[in-house]
Design a protein around this motif. Sequence first.
Motif, PDB file in Angstrom:
ATOM      1  N   ASN A 248       5.245  -0.825  11.181  1.00  0.00           N
ATOM      2  CA  ASN A 248       4.082  -0.213  11.824  1.00  0.00           C
ATOM      3  C   ASN A 248       2.890  -1.157  11.652  1.00  0.00           C
ATOM      4  OD1 ASN A 248       3.250   0.137   9.174  1.00  0.00           O
ATOM      5  ND2 ASN A 248       3.415   2.367   9.180  1.00  0.00           N
ATOM      6  N   LYS A 249       1.716  -0.721  12.034  1.00  0.00           N
ATOM      7  CA  LYS A 249       0.556  -1.612  12.025  1.00  0.00           C
ATOM      8  C   LYS A 249       0.192  -2.063  10.622  1.00  0.00           C
ATOM      9  CE  LYS A 249      -1.510   0.093  16.315  1.00  0.00           C
ATOM     10  NZ  LYS A 249      -2.653   0.804  16.930  1.00  0.00           N
ATOM     11  N   ILE A 250       0.233  -1.144   9.648  1.00  0.00           N
ATOM     12  CA  ILE A 250      -0.155  -1.518   8.289  1.00  0.00           C
ATOM     13  C   ILE A 250       0.876  -2.445   7.650  1.00  0.00           C
ATOM     14  CG2 ILE A 250       0.886   0.314   6.888  1.00  0.00           C
ATOM     15  CD1 ILE A 250      -2.758  -0.847   6.656  1.00  0.00           C
ATOM     16  N   VAL A 251       2.148  -2.240   7.978  1.00  0.00           N
ATOM     17  CA  VAL A 251       3.197  -3.126   7.468  1.00  0.00           C
ATOM     18  C   VAL A 251       3.028  -4.529   8.051  1.00  0.00           C
ATOM     19  CG1 VAL A 251       5.684  -3.605   7.631  1.00  0.00           C
ATOM     20  CG2 VAL A 251       4.883  -1.363   6.849  1.00  0.00           C
ATOM     21  N   GLU A 252       2.626  -4.598   9.307  1.00  0.00           N
ATOM     22  CA  GLU A 252       2.356  -5.899   9.921  1.00  0.00           C
ATOM     23  C   GLU A 252       1.206  -6.606   9.200  1.00  0.00           C
ATOM     24  OE1 GLU A 252       1.027  -7.697  14.295  1.00  0.00           O
ATOM     25  OE2 GLU A 252       1.917  -5.692  14.150  1.00  0.00           O
ATOM     26  N   GLU A 253       0.188  -5.848   8.807  1.00  0.00           N
ATOM     27  CA  GLU A 253      -0.923  -6.427   8.052  1.00  0.00           C
ATOM     28  C   GLU A 253      -0.455  -6.950   6.696  1.00  0.00           C
ATOM     29  OE1 GLU A 253      -4.679  -4.394   7.787  1.00  0.00           O
ATOM     30  OE2 GLU A 253      -4.185  -3.160   9.534  1.00  0.00           O
ATOM     31  N   VAL A 254       0.410  -6.167   6.020  1.00  0.00           N
ATOM     32  CA  VAL A 254       0.948  -6.579   4.725  1.00  0.00           C
ATOM     33  C   VAL A 254       1.699  -7.902   4.865  1.00  0.00           C
ATOM     34  CG1 VAL A 254       2.640  -6.036   2.929  1.00  0.00           C
ATOM     35  CG2 VAL A 254       1.076  -4.256   3.755  1.00  0.00           C
TER      36      VAL A 254
END
Length: 327
Positions: A248-254
């Motif tokens: 998801n978006k936050i995992v992509e940021e991580v």
Amino acid sequence: MKTAITEMFGVKYPIICGAMMWICKPNFCAAISNAGGMGNLTAGNYATEDEFREAIRLTRKLTDKPFMVNVTILPSVHITADHHKMYVRVCAEEKVPGMEISGTPLDKAVGKEYIDILKKAGVKIFHKVGSVRHAVHAEKVGYDGIYAAGIEEGGHPLNDDVTTMVLTPRIAEAVKIPVVTVGGIADGRTFAAALALGAQGVMMATRFVATKECGVHDNIKQELIRRQENETTLICKSIGLQGRAIKNKIVEEVLNVEAKCGGLEQLIPLISGQRVKDAWEFGNVDDAPMMMGQSVGLVKDIPTCKEVIERIVAEAKADIERVTAVF
């Protein structure tokens, strides 16, 4: 059913719920145990001894069936070594049926004497491992069983990256204590496969999130139905805290932070427990790492805990009979 797990705990089915922060609390734990499996009470949800003890006692008011208590011993901002010792002591005093230890084994984290305390209280201790060497160590120091956790699992699989298909039989042949398969289990076919590989039971977490009794927002449950088995990824490898989460978006940021060699200080705001808690409550599917396994591809509906357990058992029986007929 009759396996070493059903005999050890006196449960109807050897289907155990895995630990999940903010999710595995008394109501949900009791619902799974009352359905014939073994619910999970995750100790990390409780910051004080009084809160933790009350959660155990409330669970016992809601079910007269056995349940597991999880203690995860991994690096944490809020849960300390003193918490770990308190959790173990309270479990012994309350004589809970069983404990699942994840991460560092008890003898290395808090001392061998804590294993002795649990054994004297009659608490069965299982260690979740991702390798044969860790399973052998757990048996040697007195654990009663092993959770064989393949790389498919959600949460924090060992960075040996061995799959359930290989790990279960390797551990089953290496130890004499019962083995429970973890990772990739969500239906009758996978349950039957685990038994064929040498397991005496299975542990599921992702499948149990998509049930009516689970307390997460319906947006989360519907997202699990939409997602496929190729839509998870491993995060936090760079800080020694490998975890599998839905993309998801936050995992992509991580992953972007890790690719740029960012450290724990930069990652904590993205993976914080409060962020996860808020996502479960308010249903924002892109706002936190949703630690789910590849078995999400097998999740297609939102039944009750009783319905999902009984369906899995019926499917497994049919699959075993079908395979047996071939021979």
